[in-house]
Design a protein around this motif. Structure first.
Motif, PDB file in Angstrom:
ATOM      1  N   GLU A  70      -9.617 -10.134 -14.023  1.00 50.05           N
ATOM      2  CA  GLU A  70      -9.255  -9.002 -14.877  1.00 50.05           C
ATOM      3  C   GLU A  70      -9.814  -7.684 -14.353  1.00 50.05           C
ATOM      4  N   ASN A  71     -10.741  -7.758 -13.396  1.00 46.03           N
ATOM      5  CA  ASN A  71     -11.283  -6.554 -12.778  1.00 46.03           C
ATOM      6  C   ASN A  71     -10.706  -6.293 -11.394  1.00 46.03           C
ATOM      7  N   PHE A  72      -9.600  -6.941 -11.092  1.00 45.82           N
ATOM      8  CA  PHE A  72      -8.884  -6.743  -9.830  1.00 45.82           C
ATOM      9  C   PHE A  72      -7.423  -6.487 -10.207  1.00 45.82           C
ATOM     10  N   ILE A  73      -7.110  -5.237 -10.455  1.00 42.95           N
ATOM     11  CA  ILE A  73      -5.842  -4.853 -11.074  1.00 42.95           C
ATOM     12  C   ILE A  73      -4.972  -4.099 -10.075  1.00 42.95           C
ATOM     13  N   THR A  74      -3.696  -4.487  -9.984  1.00 46.94           N
ATOM     14  CA  THR A  74      -2.731  -3.772  -9.153  1.00 46.94           C
ATOM     15  C   THR A  74      -1.799  -2.962 -10.037  1.00 46.94           C
ATOM     16  N   VAL A  75      -1.686  -1.682  -9.723  1.00 48.01           N
ATOM     17  CA  VAL A  75      -0.846  -0.763 -10.486  1.00 48.01           C
ATOM     18  C   VAL A  75       0.234  -0.221  -9.560  1.00 48.01           C
ATOM     19  N   PHE A  76       1.484  -0.254 -10.007  1.00 53.47           N
ATOM     20  CA  PHE A  76       2.601   0.236  -9.208  1.00 53.47           C
ATOM     21  C   PHE A  76       2.981   1.650  -9.655  1.00 53.47           C
ATOM     22  N   PRO A  77       3.416   2.479  -8.718  1.00 56.88           N
ATOM     23  CA  PRO A  77       3.708   3.881  -9.072  1.00 56.88           C
ATOM     24  C   PRO A  77       4.816   4.040 -10.093  1.00 56.88           C
ATOM     25  N   ASN A  78       5.759   3.099 -10.132  1.00 54.71           N
ATOM     26  CA  ASN A  78       6.865   3.176 -11.089  1.00 54.71           C
ATOM     27  C   ASN A  78       6.899   1.969 -12.009  1.00 54.71           C
ATOM     28  N   GLY A  79       5.729   1.472 -12.349  1.00 53.12           N
ATOM     29  CA  GLY A  79       5.677   0.278 -13.166  1.00 53.12           C
ATOM     30  C   GLY A  79       5.808  -0.969 -12.313  1.00 53.12           C
ATOM     31  N   ALA A  80       5.995  -2.117 -12.940  1.00 49.90           N
ATOM     32  CA  ALA A  80       6.107  -3.373 -12.207  1.00 49.90           C
ATOM     33  C   ALA A  80       7.388  -3.392 -11.381  1.00 49.90           C
ATOM     34  N   PRO A  81       7.379  -4.095 -10.223  1.00 50.49           N
ATOM     35  CA  PRO A  81       8.596  -4.174  -9.418  1.00 50.49           C
ATOM     36  C   PRO A  81       9.752  -4.761 -10.214  1.00 50.49           C
ATOM     37  N   ASN A  82      10.906  -4.142 -10.077  1.00 48.99           N
ATOM     38  CA  ASN A  82      12.097  -4.615 -10.786  1.00 48.99           C
ATOM     39  C   ASN A  82      12.894  -5.509  -9.844  1.00 48.99           C
ATOM     40  N   ILE A  83      12.614  -6.792  -9.907  1.00 44.28           N
ATOM     41  CA  ILE A  83      13.232  -7.731  -8.979  1.00 44.28           C
ATOM     42  C   ILE A  83      14.730  -7.817  -9.195  1.00 44.28           C
ATOM     43  N   GLY A  84      15.167  -7.705 -10.433  1.00 47.62           N
ATOM     44  CA  GLY A  84      16.594  -7.835 -10.711  1.00 47.62           C
ATOM     45  C   GLY A  84      17.425  -6.710 -10.147  1.00 47.62           C
ATOM     46  N   SER A  85      16.887  -5.473 -10.113  1.00 47.07           N
ATOM     47  CA  SER A  85      17.674  -4.331  -9.653  1.00 47.07           C
ATOM     48  C   SER A  85      17.521  -4.067  -8.168  1.00 47.07           C
ATOM     49  N   GLY A  86      16.541  -4.710  -7.534  1.00 47.98           N
ATOM     50  CA  GLY A  86      16.343  -4.514  -6.107  1.00 47.98           C
ATOM     51  C   GLY A  86      15.465  -3.327  -5.771  1.00 47.98           C
ATOM     52  N   THR A  87      14.987  -2.581  -6.775  1.00 50.23           N
ATOM     53  CA  THR A  87      14.115  -1.432  -6.513  1.00 50.23           C
ATOM     54  C   THR A  87      12.672  -1.918  -6.419  1.00 50.23           C
ATOM     55  N   THR A  88      12.372  -2.609  -5.332  1.00 50.16           N
ATOM     56  CA  THR A  88      11.075  -3.243  -5.174  1.00 50.16           C
ATOM     57  C   THR A  88      10.372  -2.710  -3.938  1.00 50.16           C
ATOM     58  N   SER A  89       9.139  -2.298  -4.094  1.00 56.30           N
ATOM     59  CA  SER A  89       8.345  -1.853  -2.951  1.00 56.30           C
ATOM     60  C   SER A  89       6.882  -1.873  -3.331  1.00 56.30           C
ATOM     61  N   LEU A  90       6.057  -2.222  -2.351  1.00 59.37           N
ATOM     62  CA  LEU A  90       4.619  -2.201  -2.566  1.00 59.37           C
ATOM     63  C   LEU A  90       3.990  -0.878  -2.151  1.00 59.37           C
ATOM     64  N   VAL A  91       4.756  -0.008  -1.478  1.00 62.81           N
ATOM     65  CA  VAL A  91       4.209   1.253  -0.996  1.00 62.81           C
ATOM     66  C   VAL A  91       3.758   2.111  -2.185  1.00 62.81           C
ATOM     67  N   GLY A  92       2.542   2.582  -2.114  1.00 62.09           N
ATOM     68  CA  GLY A  92       1.994   3.377  -3.211  1.00 62.09           C
ATOM     69  C   GLY A  92       1.310   2.559  -4.273  1.00 62.09           C
ATOM     70  N   SER A  93       1.411   1.233  -4.206  1.00 59.74           N
ATOM     71  CA  SER A  93       0.723   0.400  -5.193  1.00 59.74           C
ATOM     72  C   SER A  93      -0.784   0.504  -4.983  1.00 59.74           C
ATOM     73  N   SER A  94      -1.503   0.511  -6.063  1.00 61.60           N
ATOM     74  CA  SER A  94      -2.948   0.744  -6.028  1.00 61.60           C
ATOM     75  C   SER A  94      -3.679  -0.454  -6.623  1.00 61.60           C
ATOM     76  N   THR A  95      -4.653  -0.963  -5.890  1.00 62.54           N
ATOM     77  CA  THR A  95      -5.484  -2.060  -6.380  1.00 62.54           C
ATOM     78  C   THR A  95      -6.871  -1.521  -6.713  1.00 62.54           C
ATOM     79  N   ILE A  96      -7.241  -1.660  -7.965  1.00 60.58           N
ATOM     80  CA  ILE A  96      -8.522  -1.171  -8.471  1.00 60.58           C
ATOM     81  C   ILE A  96      -9.419  -2.369  -8.733  1.00 60.58           C
ATOM     82  N   GLN A  97     -10.658  -2.302  -8.252  1.00 62.86           N
ATOM     83  CA  GLN A  97     -11.523  -3.473  -8.339  1.00 62.86           C
ATOM     84  C   GLN A  97     -12.948  -3.069  -8.659  1.00 62.86           C
TER      85      GLN A  97
END
Length: 350
Positions: A70-97
């Motif tokens: 719970e202290n190792f959290i990944t935050v995406f710039p536009n919310g969680a990746p939307n697998i259904g729409s194809g708008t998926t990318s890890l670029v800019g995702s931030s892991t806070i620990q």
């Protein structure tokens, strides 16, 4: 003639400021400065620069940090990746620990070759699957990264010894989403689970930047800050596990199973450890003011990874897309080694 003489003077002055081994400083054309003094200053500066670039630091010490999921959290710039729409990318995702800091001699690591067992289940995971037996059926046997975990109970440590920071993915790759057609149900009978697994496994971070901080006593004010901005090839998608939603007989986690439903099989990803990476000390506070050196960080134990639940259509649940949701309650602890080389003595962690 006066013009020609002035031009020659300017040329000579310009050349003197670019002559090898001669340091031209502000006001160097007047006063008591001379070329011999400037040359000595230049050589001294070069020696100081060479000394500051040296990696032969006198003091070294290793620490361990233990991080709760719970202290190792990944935050995406536009919310969680939307697998259904194809708008998926890890670029800019931030892991806070954040985690406690320990002496490696005080932490025992035990092999967990059989993966998740009943003693590894947390109340949050049991609550997610509504029952301990159902939870064990859904995720039992899932592998931990590194196939090891700290021996329980973990020592309480010292609140003035802690580690925290943030890493941001600066480049990443992944395959095109095979589920861009929103009419396709993301559940048994609605899509190819093998295609989902392959798509998830394709997510790979290729570089990152990290700003991290380790505090070693002094009431939490003796801290060392370090920075990393390097290549970091990590197959993040392979860490994702897919749970089996069939939780006992003809019940799907509390819902009666329709006999026409297919039963998806659980899948534990290629749970691997992320690669080690180097960092450079950029400053310190308290007793570490003026510190210089390097830091090497390596993960030696990890969790089961995030768990993706794929469920038959019609199951009432919170989802990313129809028939699919992430369970953020990963199992296991993250253990990292922090190896510091510096120009200052380093304390032993309690």
């Amino acid at each position: 003639m006066k013009l020609l003489t002035a031009v020659k003077f300017i040329i000579l002055a310009h050349a003197s400021c670019h002559a090898p081994s001669v340091l031209c400083t502000k006001g160097g054309m007047g006063g008591n400065n001379n070329s011999t003094a400037s040359t000595e200053d230049s050589n001294k500066d070069e020696r100081n620069l060479a000394s500051s670039l040296s990696t032969d630091y006198k003091y070294t010490r290793n620490y361990l940090t233990i991080i709760e999921p719970e202290n190792f959290i990944t935050v995406f710039p536009n919310g969680a990746p939307n697998i259904g729409s194809g708008t998926t990318s890890l670029v800019g995702s931030s892991t806070i620990q954040k985690g406690g800091v320990y002496d490696p001699a005080d932490i025992d690591l035990v092999n967990k070759l059989n993966g998740v067992e009943s003693e590894d289940l947390t109340p949050e995971v049991i609550d997610f699957f509504m029952d301990e037996d159902l939870a064990l059926e859904a995720v039992g046997g899932f592998k931990f990264a590194g196939d090891r975990q700290p021996k329980q109970p973990v020592p309480p440590g010292d609140s003035a010894f802690f580690y925290h920071g943030e890493c941001v993915a600066t480049s990443a790759i992944n395959s095109p989403s095979p589920f861009q057609d929103k009419q396709r149900q993301l559940g048994p009978g609605g899509f190819d689970l093998d295609a989902l697994d392959a798509f998830l496994a394709s997510f790979t971070v290729t570089s990152h930047t990290c700003n991290l901080n380790i505090c070693l006593g002094g009431g939490g004010f003796n801290c060392i800050a370090f920075y990393s901005g390097t290549s970091f090839v990590f197959d993040v998608g392979e860490q994702i596990s897919r749970s089996n939603p069939i939780c006992g007989g003809d019940v799907v986690c509390g819902r009666k199973l329709d006999y026409n439903d297919d039963v998806p099989e659980s899948f534990n990803g290629e749970i691997k450890l992320p690669p080690p990476f180097p960092s450079t000390i950029i400053g310190g506070t308290g007793s570490f003011e003026g510190i210089e050196g390097t830091v090497d960080i390596a993960t030696i134990c990890g969790t089961t990874g995030p768990i993706l639940s794929v469920e038959p259509s019609g199951t009432p649940t919170r989802r990313l897309e129809p028939g699919m949701m992430f369970n953020q309650n990963r199992l296991g602890l993250i253990v990292q080694t922090i190896s510091i080389k510096s120009n200052m003595p380093l304390p032993v962690a309690p």
